[in-house]
Scaffold this active site. Structure first.
Site, PDB file in Angstrom:
ATOM      1  N   LYS A  85       0.853  -1.191   0.000  1.00 17.62           N
ATOM      2  CA  LYS A  85       0.000   0.000   0.000  1.00 17.62           C
ATOM      3  C   LYS A  85       0.892   1.246   0.000  1.00 17.62           C
ATOM      4  CE  LYS A  85      -4.061   1.710   2.620  1.00 17.62           C
ATOM      5  NZ  LYS A  85      -4.927   1.432   3.796  1.00 17.62           N
ATOM      6  N   SER A 144      -9.866   1.564   2.601  1.00 14.96           N
ATOM      7  CA  SER A 144      -8.927   2.391   1.875  1.00 14.96           C
ATOM      8  C   SER A 144      -7.893   1.593   1.060  1.00 14.96           C
ATOM      9  CB  SER A 144      -8.178   3.308   2.847  1.00 14.96           C
ATOM     10  OG  SER A 144      -7.379   2.577   3.733  1.00 14.96           O
ATOM     11  N   SER A 175     -10.223  -1.173   6.491  1.00 10.48           N
ATOM     12  CA  SER A 175      -9.571  -0.831   5.223  1.00 10.48           C
ATOM     13  C   SER A 175      -8.899  -1.993   4.497  1.00 10.48           C
ATOM     14  CB  SER A 175      -8.530   0.271   5.441  1.00 10.48           C
ATOM     15  OG  SER A 175      -9.188   1.500   5.586  1.00 10.48           O
TER      16      SER A 175
END
Lengths: 484, 95, 470
Positions: free
Chosen positions: A80, A155, A179
């Site tokens: 990420k 996310s 997330s």
């Protein structure tokens, strides 16, 4: 095996191919690079690292020369965009960190590298991990792996889509309020939020420190167990990491759910009763019962407060964590003035996106003098209450099950105009963050729009093995789903 | 509207942010919805809870006082928008 | 001091940098005076992803400071974030303690018997340093993260003299307990003064001001006198005191307003989620207490009551922790406190002892012991001491080389005397006229030839016998 089949394989199977020298890491990396090319329009990755092939070749050399190699030798991972990897950009999908180059490597990323993994790129996300649809990225939204009209979730949307579209063997996300689990659910992959403190947060750009954990996103449950064992453990750089020994999760998984005591929370499922997916949840409960588990409905008072409590605590911490981005040390400076205060304001106003700004302001609202006791302190009390209640549940039950989200992935633009409707999406996922317990999303079929659905399994602190056992059983044996 | 423009401006100041006047209006609307949403916590009927499952650290679990090498100066300031002589540089600060 | 119609009410906030090897939340060195940002890591400069990790020793020193000031040590320590934007603060928050400081209460008693109560002592991190250039400001975070204790008094102080005495005592405790070096010139100890005035005997406090930038005890005293005078004059003119922060300027000897209360910041303190709550176990506190070095007051008592040292000597010894520690160690090696005190004061303090003592306690007491047991003469002992200070060589070896050691036999003295008599006919001839002078002359020469080792009484007897036999 055909190339298009190879990229679909999980960690354990691919590792066999590499170790047996059936394929090289370079070959494998090139396969993923062409997948990335093919699915470029999904906007899952913000950058493909140009040294991936070089690194793959190095690992191939090691294998060829008979050197001992790591547990992830030659496999390709995506991280990420909020995880630091020395020499590579990490922007948190924010304009503010557009030019930020990591001066050091996050512990979780280092652990992958230490096991000879190849990190192939960084994944799109909601800016500073604030959002549940990836629409808050300053670099454009990420599309669902199964549909171009639907959101990837967030996310960690890019991380989940990268795995679902076979751009890598597995990825890392971070989970502050769901997330990892929600985008995993939306894209049909396995996503875990481990026990708080299980994986080091050192080098992960902080959003809400007391709630977030790094989480592995994989194509199957066993891969996830294998990867978590590598990532977990005490880190001298993160005082909140736990010292308990990391088990071999794969070996400690048992067979089946027979004799297990499962439960679901009445108050939460009531919120779900009107949903078109309720029957599916009911179906999976029956599945557990048919396979020898007991499933009880239990009461957890005030559990519905978990969501607003989460938003108070998360934004309070975020406000403080994001203070360091001020146009002085790392972030882009926007300044037409020679006044330091204006430098801060102008840089931050230009650098942060709208959702981040709203949350910073909400954080300041709940922390500021006159409101602190009524909001922040009260939220901490509610958190303790919910955490105590949930931990008591786990004294009696092996696991709690619930949906990950209200349903399948929603349409792009459907909720982005109304922040609160977006927040409500997190109802089922924030509970594990509020209580600190482990939770995962495991795919259990498809919904009415032919998009994947995830089942959520929560267990007691440090009981990830049990969570994996149940998820693995669902993965291997549950054939339900209204779709098929 | 519960939270007025003045309050929004106060929060912006605390946040080191600023919005144009037109943006302020939509921000205030959003913000009020969000504030209403978290309001339930304020009104929650929760008695004093025990420390229960909260983790605490013991002193012996803390880091030993042993020096580890620092990061090279060039890397410390590598991402700074403005730097000079190994320092971060900002407009002149008057106390 | 100023006007007898008013009471002056003073509270102090003292910051002291702790004697740790590393910073409070990372492993960078706690060291003064280095290249800008060369003593930094991701934690010091608040890089994204960096996390604070508490230094055990820093927490223990803060507890020690509490024990040295009779504070109560809290069962739990919680660290909080104090949020505000300022360039010297790398994270836009300072990690400090508000609700659960590590130490609460406590006091320091002045010579008058008056107790100055402490409100708290807490642990926090220091900020970086700003250097103002012509057109811009440079930031150096080397000092960022240096461990500090902040010690806050109750408003119990009523004059500059009391403030100075309190500060001196507090400083001595921190130094003697190895908590902090308190070098004010390096910013190792800093003091802010809160001051208000009220009509004599009134129970209602006046409006207070806070003065910052006080970098020496002298400026604390000056600032107090200046501010008390200023406030009294304002009141007498019929003006109100404004609650504000004032900056003291040492050169001009005046303070000026920095900011008023209206500009005061909302720090939005909340517990730092990166650090968790720390449990302060009683066993840890007890072990710190039992390993506590003796404080200055305790040493004075021992030197006076157990060792019977004169007050003047005591004052010299306890004036420096280094000297006092040296004395204590020396007494442990050789139980002759008076002798050791004398030797330190007359011989060692001639040297520069600001950083370290010139000779080890072992060698020092070895030399004193040689003198006390008459193995060498006192004057030779002094020569030996100076020699060892220069060379740091082995004491016995050096004494041998200098021929200070070994008894001179009666026979040896006799043969020396016989030689001397044959070589000094004139002196022998004078014996009848001035016997004392001549005997003294011969003794002197014997001593010279034996490097002072001969027994002077024995030499005298032999000389007289030989001269009379002549």
């Amino acid at each position: 095996m055909e190339d298009k089949e190879i990229v679909k394989l999980g960690i354990l199977e691919t590792l066999e191919l590499i170790k047996s020298q059936t394929i090289t890491s370079e070959y494998l990396t090139r396969l993923y690079l062409s997948q990335i090319e093919k699915y470029n329009y999904k906007n899952a990755l913000l950058e493909v690292f140009d040294d991936a092939i070089t690194r793959a070749k190095e690992i191939d050399e090691k294998i060829k020369s008979g050197q001992k190699v790591g547990k992830l030798a030659g496999l390709c991972f995506v991280i990420k965009d909020n995880m630091l990897y020395k020499g590579k950009k990490a922007t948190c999908a924010s304009k503010f960190l557009e030019n930020f180059v990591s001066p050091y490597t996050a512990t979780a990323v280092q652990k992958l590298l230490d096991e000879d993994a190849v990190i192939i790129g960084r994944a799109n996300m909601d800016e500073f991990a604030m959002g549940g649809s990836n629409e808050n990225s300053a670099y454009g939204n990420c599309k669902n792996a199964f549909s171009d009209e639907h959101v990837s979730g967030g996310s960690s949307g890019g991380s989940a889509v990268a795995v679902a579209c076979n751009m890598c063997v597995a990825s890392l996300g971070s989970d502050t309020g769901g997330s990892v689990r929600q985008p995993s659910s939306f894209n049909g992959v396995c996503g875990v939020k481990p026990t708080y403190g299980r994986i080091s947060r050192f080098g992960i750009v902080a959003f809400a420190s007391s709630l977030e954990q790094v989480g592995p996103i994989t194509k199957n449950v066993k891969d996830n167990a294998y990867l978590l064992e590598i990532l977990a453990g005490f880190d001298i750089h993160d005082q909140t990491t736990r010292r308990e020994e990391v088990p071999n999760y794969l070996d400690s998984m048992s067979n089946g759910v027979k004799g297990m005591k499962l439960c679901y929370c009445k108050q939460l499922i009531e919120k779900y009763k009107d949903s078109k997916y309720y029957s599916k949840f009911y179906d999976v409960i029956n599945f557990f019962v048919e396979n020898g588990a007991t499933v009880d409905e239990i009461d957890i008072k005030n559990i519905e407060l978990a969501l607003p409590t989460y938003y108070i605590i998360a934004t309070a911490e975020a406000t403080s964590n994001l203070g360091r981005f001020d146009g002085v040390k790392y972030t882009t400076r926007t300044c037409s003035s020679s006044d330091i205060k204006k430098l801060y304001v102008e840089s931050r106003t230009a650098g942060f996106g709208d959702e981040v700004k709203r949350r910073i302001m909400l954080g300041n609202y709940v922390l500021s003098s006159g409101y602190f006791d009524a909001y922040y302190n009260k939220a901490k009390k509610v958190q303790q209450y919910i955490s105590n209640s949930l931990n008591k549940v786990f004294d009696d039950y092996d696991a709690m099950i619930m949906p990950v989200a209200y349903g399948e992935a929603f349409k792009i633009g459907e909720k982005s105009k109304d922040p609160v409707s977006m927040y409500l999406e997190d109802m089922f996922t924030v509970i594990a963050n509020i209580a600190g317990v482990p939770a995962m999303s495991v795919p259990y079929g498809f919904g009415v729009n032919n998009l994947p659905l995830g089942l959520q399994i929560l267990t007691k602190n440090l009981c990830e093995s049990k969570m994996y056992t149940i998820a693995n059983f669902v993965e291997e044996n549950y054939k339900g789903g209204m779709h098929d | 509207m519960k939270i007025d423009f003045e309050e929004i401006k106060r929060l912006e100041k605390l946040s080191a942010l600023s919005s144009s006047e037109e943006k302020l209006k939509s921000l205030a609307e959003d913000f009020n919805k969000i504030a209403e949403f978290v309001e339930q916590v304020k009104n929650a009927d929760i008695e004093q809870t025990d420390i229960g499952y909260q983790r605490v650290l013991k002193i012996d679990e803390l880091r030993a006082d042993e020096v580890v090498p620092s990061m090279p100066q060039s890397e410390i300031v590598s991402n700074a928008p403005e730097k000079e002589d190994g320092c971060f540089v900002v407009p002149k600060v008057v106390e | 001091m100023t006007n007898s119609n008013y009471d002056i009410v003073i509270g102090l906030e003292i910051h002291a940098e702790l004697n740790t090897k590393t910073k409070v939340f990372c492993g960078c060195q706690n060291k003064f005076g280095q290249e800008p940002n060369s003593n930094c890591c991701p934690v010091c400069v608040g890089m994204p992803g960096a996390l604070p990790v508490l230094n055990k020793e820093a927490l223990k020193l803060a507890i020690k400071a509490g024990l040295a000031c009779d504070c109560k040590i809290n069962d739990y320590a919680v660290f909080e974030r104090k949020n505000y934007f300022y360039p010297d603060l790398s994270k836009a928050y300072q990690i400090s303690q508000l609700v659960k400081p590590i130490c609460i209460g406590g006091f320091i008693e002045l010579e008058s018997g008056k107790k100055i109560r402490l409100n708290r002592i807490h642990l926090e991190e220091d900020a970086g340093k700003l250097t103002h250039q012509l057109n811009d400001t440079h930031i150096d975070y080397n000092r960022g993260g240096v461990p500090l204790i902040e010690c806050v008094t109750e408003p119990d102080i009523s004059s500059a003299d009391e403030a100075l005495e309190f500060l001196q005592k507090l400083r001595n405790r921190f130094i003697f307990a190895d908590i902090a070096h308190c070098k004010m010139e390096q910013g190792g100890m800093r003091c802010d003064v809160n001051l208000s005035i009220k009509p004599k005997g009134s129970t209602v406090f006046g409006t207070r001001t806070e003065m910052k930038n006080l970098n020496s005890f002298k400026s604390v005293a000056h600032a107090i006198e200046y501010e008390a005078k200023r406030q009294i004059e304002e009141i007498e003119k019929g003006n109100k005191i404004i609650q504000e922060t004032r900056k003291w300027d040492d050169d001009s000897g005046i303070s000026s307003s920095m900011r008023s209360k209206e500009d005061s910041q909302d720090y939005r303190y909340f517990p730092d989620p990166d650090l968790l709550t720390i449990e302060v176990e009683p066993s840890v506190v007890e072990s710190i207490r039992s390993n506590m070095p003796l404080l200055q007051e305790q040493r004075i008592q021992i030197y006076s009551e157990e060792y019977n040292l004169p007050t003047s000597d005591i004052n010299i010894l306890v004036n420096s922790k280094l000297v006092s520690d040296y004395f204590d160690n020396a007494v442990k090696l050789l139980n002759e406190p008076k002798e050791i005190a004398n030797w330190i004061i007359t011989e060692l303090l001639k040297q520069d002892v600001s950083e370290k003592m010139p000779i080890s306690e072992q060698k020092f007491t070895q030399i004193i012991n040689l003198s006390l047991t008459k193995k060498i003469t006192r004057s030779n002992a002094k020569i030996l001491l100076e020699n060892i200070i220069q060379t740091n060589a082995d004491v016995m070896e050096t004494a041998k080389q200098l021929e200070m050691l070994g008894d001179i036999s009666k026979e040896d003295i006799e043969s020396i005397v016989i030689n001397l008599i044959s070589e000094n006919e004139k002196a022998v001839a004078d014996y009848e006229k001035t016997p004392d002078k001549v005997v003294q002359f011969f003794i002197g020469n014997v001593m010279k030839q034996t490097k002072g080792r001969a027994n002077a009484a024995m030499a005298r007897d032999i000389i007289i016998a030989k001269l009379q036999n002549k």
